[in-house]
Design an enzyme around this catalytic site. Structure first.
Site, PDB file in Angstrom:
ATOM      1  N   HIS A   8      -7.966  -5.144  -0.261  1.00 51.35           N
ATOM      2  CA  HIS A   8      -6.675  -4.484  -0.052  1.00 51.35           C
ATOM      3  C   HIS A   8      -5.919  -5.085   1.131  1.00 51.35           C
ATOM      4  CE1 HIS A   8      -3.806  -1.274  -0.508  1.00 51.35           C
ATOM      5  NE2 HIS A   8      -4.000  -0.837   0.715  1.00 51.35           N
ATOM      6  N   ASP A   9      -6.646  -5.450   2.170  1.00 49.76           N
ATOM      7  CA  ASP A   9      -6.020  -6.001   3.371  1.00 49.76           C
ATOM      8  C   ASP A   9      -5.249  -7.294   3.112  1.00 49.76           C
ATOM      9  OD1 ASP A   9      -6.452  -4.097   5.234  1.00 49.76           O
ATOM     10  OD2 ASP A   9      -8.055  -5.151   6.306  1.00 49.76           O
ATOM     11  N   ASP A  46      -8.785  -6.380  -4.588  1.00 48.40           N
ATOM     12  CA  ASP A  46      -8.369  -5.095  -4.027  1.00 48.40           C
ATOM     13  C   ASP A  46      -8.958  -3.992  -4.900  1.00 48.40           C
ATOM     14  OD1 ASP A  46      -7.110  -2.814  -3.096  1.00 48.40           O
ATOM     15  OD2 ASP A  46      -5.094  -3.643  -3.180  1.00 48.40           O
ATOM     16  N   SER A  57       0.845  -1.192   0.000  1.00 48.90           N
ATOM     17  CA  SER A  57       0.000   0.000   0.000  1.00 48.90           C
ATOM     18  C   SER A  57       0.889   1.255   0.000  1.00 48.90           C
ATOM     19  CB  SER A  57      -0.931  -0.047   1.216  1.00 48.90           C
ATOM     20  OG  SER A  57      -1.916   0.937   1.133  1.00 48.90           O
ATOM     21  N   ARG A 107     -11.954   6.361  10.047  1.00 49.94           N
ATOM     22  CA  ARG A 107     -11.532   4.963  10.083  1.00 49.94           C
ATOM     23  C   ARG A 107     -12.585   4.042   9.473  1.00 49.94           C
ATOM     24  NH1 ARG A 107      -7.331   1.636   9.691  1.00 49.94           N
ATOM     25  NH2 ARG A 107      -7.388  -0.093  11.148  1.00 49.94           N
TER      26      ARG A 107
END
Lengths: 378, 378
Positions: free
Chosen positions: A351-352, A318, A151, A221
């Protein structure tokens, strides 16, 4: 495959001012870092791990007396792990502007005797890479065997080859992009607006008021979290599952488990993360754009990176930094006949995924680092 | 192809209490509506248009003395337009809970003499459809030639066939879904948290404080807006274009045009939209799930809809309600051997495409309504 065990962060002070891309200067800064493994006699086995938005220098291992204090990439770094600390000297460093120990907006500005707050200078990926290079100077490391990041960390890894190319052999850029899309910037901007318009933000000088813009941080968040997960994995994990057995018909209470999960993530984050750091790091993401100085031509930007070998990894689900964005990087490298391995990993986690231990992903990194280890020792 | 010209909203009061899905009851409510075209002698040419999140009864035409007051689907409804008011009697009605004239949280609760605020009962798609059916009663319309809606409006159109199937011949559901995904709910929840945690929300009773939770509404709208546009169209419209010639290196000031656009959209929205309505309508979206009573089996839910003809339309770049969600609806209909036309329109505009006049999309609707007009007159 063992754990690194207990680790201890270290701190170094730098007196030489750090010139920033914005034109401002950061003076008298400190960097917090951790190292794992042993630097070999030739000082040739160092690997730098660059962190993303809400991570830090604490890449692997645990802190004595702290349960659940594993570093954020502990599944990758350790003895027998893909980035094997029996072969490599691994460095994690907290970037300036962060809130985990290195000089940042929550710390005292020596010029005023008060916390920097919103006066902390805007830092960029390039500035971080320059600060990291100075840490290597202090550690007596002239050249990295590799730099790796996911990232925003992947952007730093790419930037290393462009700014300090002579000091790094291999670049491993995971789940990253050559710049943010309009949609990426848009999500960052909404998060920033939530923080900045929180009455407890006080223009970024909330420290003096004894408050924290917790509402804004929570919303920021929550937004971020949605973009880290894939639509599919959210659907599989939560779907439309209710928290209670029956609907309560309420606009303000929790009905669905996904709401409960997001609120929890937001609450937790707002308790430890600094609001000014959130603004600074999202801005560093927005600003990263190595092609900009080359009229948008990414191939031209990488024309000088010929002496490196690259590994680029993307994950199919992602949608924050989609595989298409990785392919832009690969294309720019191929245009320059630069050696690049591109792995498009089919993984459901969005993405994680770059933080998880998908076997194909970790298998690729293991093979890559085994090759590098062989080259280092040759 | 002409415009409808000036139109005037009308209002009807309903004394019979409206039982709601939650178990609560709405008494003494008013509905604001507009009609275009002429009801034929057989009262068989009525088409109901259902509105989505931030729209209203004002579907087409303009208000006298108000520039830029075109209805939200003015490109679709009018003489010579796809939904041709020379053939159809078109009805737009504002749903209860809204902030555009029908009974809603900003209006006075007769029981207390104060604005309803957060005490306004939770309304669902099914409740809206029931209220719309009562409006048809009052207008002397037994059966609709068609019901049409996009997004949340499409859910109402679907619900018509399930709740008042005998009163509607044709259902046209555009850019919609059989329920919200976890990701859809997640975005709604973040928007709601932004509103609810705005100190000016006052638990939903901000009217008494003479304030509006503008910060929360702005953030909510910015989030929504990102989900209405496709990644591609945002990229083409804004990309990484800067507002000024050079970067300003600021975390709080606008740097990119996409930021400027989003802030403008948020500001504008916060000036006219009611915060409690936003909560109510996003909740109605969350709750819609006709398959729920059938153990999640959408085909079972539509088993009773055999006497209708359906048209389902999706747009390729709509990531809020993707084509896959429309195909779930189509599959449930096909499972029941119900007549359905499915158009997967290749359009770059994301979810908002349903409001635009893509020629293939409007061509399909024109052909559909021409067929219906023929059947009505037969």
């Amino acid at each position: 495959m063992g754990s690194i065990g207990h680790v201890t962060p270290q701190k170094l002070s730098f007196d030489a001012p750090l010139p920033l891309k914005s034109g401002a200067t950061l003076a008298n800064y400190e960097l917090v870092y951790e190292t794992y493994g042993t630097l070999n006699a030739a000082r040739s086995n160092a690997v730098l791990v660059c962190h993303a938005l809400n991570a830090s220098h604490h890449v692997a291992g645990t802190y004595a007396g702290q349960d659940k204090s594993e570093g954020w990439w502990d599944n990758l770094v350790g003895p027998g792990k893909p980035l094997d600390t029996r072969h490599f000297f691994v460095i994690g460093v907290n970037n300036p502007g962060s809130c985990f120990g290195s000089t940042g907006p929550g710390q005292v500005n020596p010029a005023t005797g008060r916390p920097w707050g919103a006066d902390f200078p805007v830092v960029t990926v390039e500035d971080w890479v320059d600060a990291q290079a100075r840490l290597l100077d202090a550690l007596g490391i002239q050249r990295l065997a590799a730099v790796i990041g996911g990232s925003l960390g992947g952007m730093q890894a790419l930037s290393w080859t462009l700014r300090h190319g002579e000091r790094v052999a291999e670049c491993i850029a995971v789940a990253t992009a050559p710049n943010l899309s309009a949609q990426n910037i848009a999500f960052n901007e909404v998060a920033r607006r939530a923080i900045i318009t929180d009455p407890d933000f006080h223009g970024g000088h909330f420290y003096a008021h004894g408050v924290v813009p917790r509402r804004g941080l929570r919303v920021a968040r929550m937004i971020g979290h949605i973009t880290y997960l894939s639509d599919d994995s959210m659907e599989q994990k939560f779907g439309r599952a209710l928290r209670d057995a029956e609907l309560g018909y309420s606009t303000q209470e929790i009905e669905f488990q996904i709401e409960s999960y997001l609120r929890y993530q937001g609450d937790k984050f707002s308790e430890y993360f600094d609001a000014n750091t959130y603004l600074l790091i999202t801005r560093a993401l927005d600003y990263f754009d190595p092609a900009r100085e080359f009229g948008g031509d990414l191939s031209a930007a990488f024309a000088g990176a010929r002496d490196h070998r690259f590994t680029v990894v993307s994950f199919s689900t992602d949608w924050r930094f989609s595989p298409a964005r990785s392919r832009e990087i690969v294309k720019a490298l191929v245009d320059n006949r630069i050696a690049v391995t591109y792995a498009a990993i089919d993984a459901p986690h969005g993405h994680d995924a770059f933080l998880l231990d998908d076997p194909r992903y970790h298998g690729l990194l293991r093979a890559t680092f085994e090759r590098i280890a062989g080259e280092v020792q040759a």
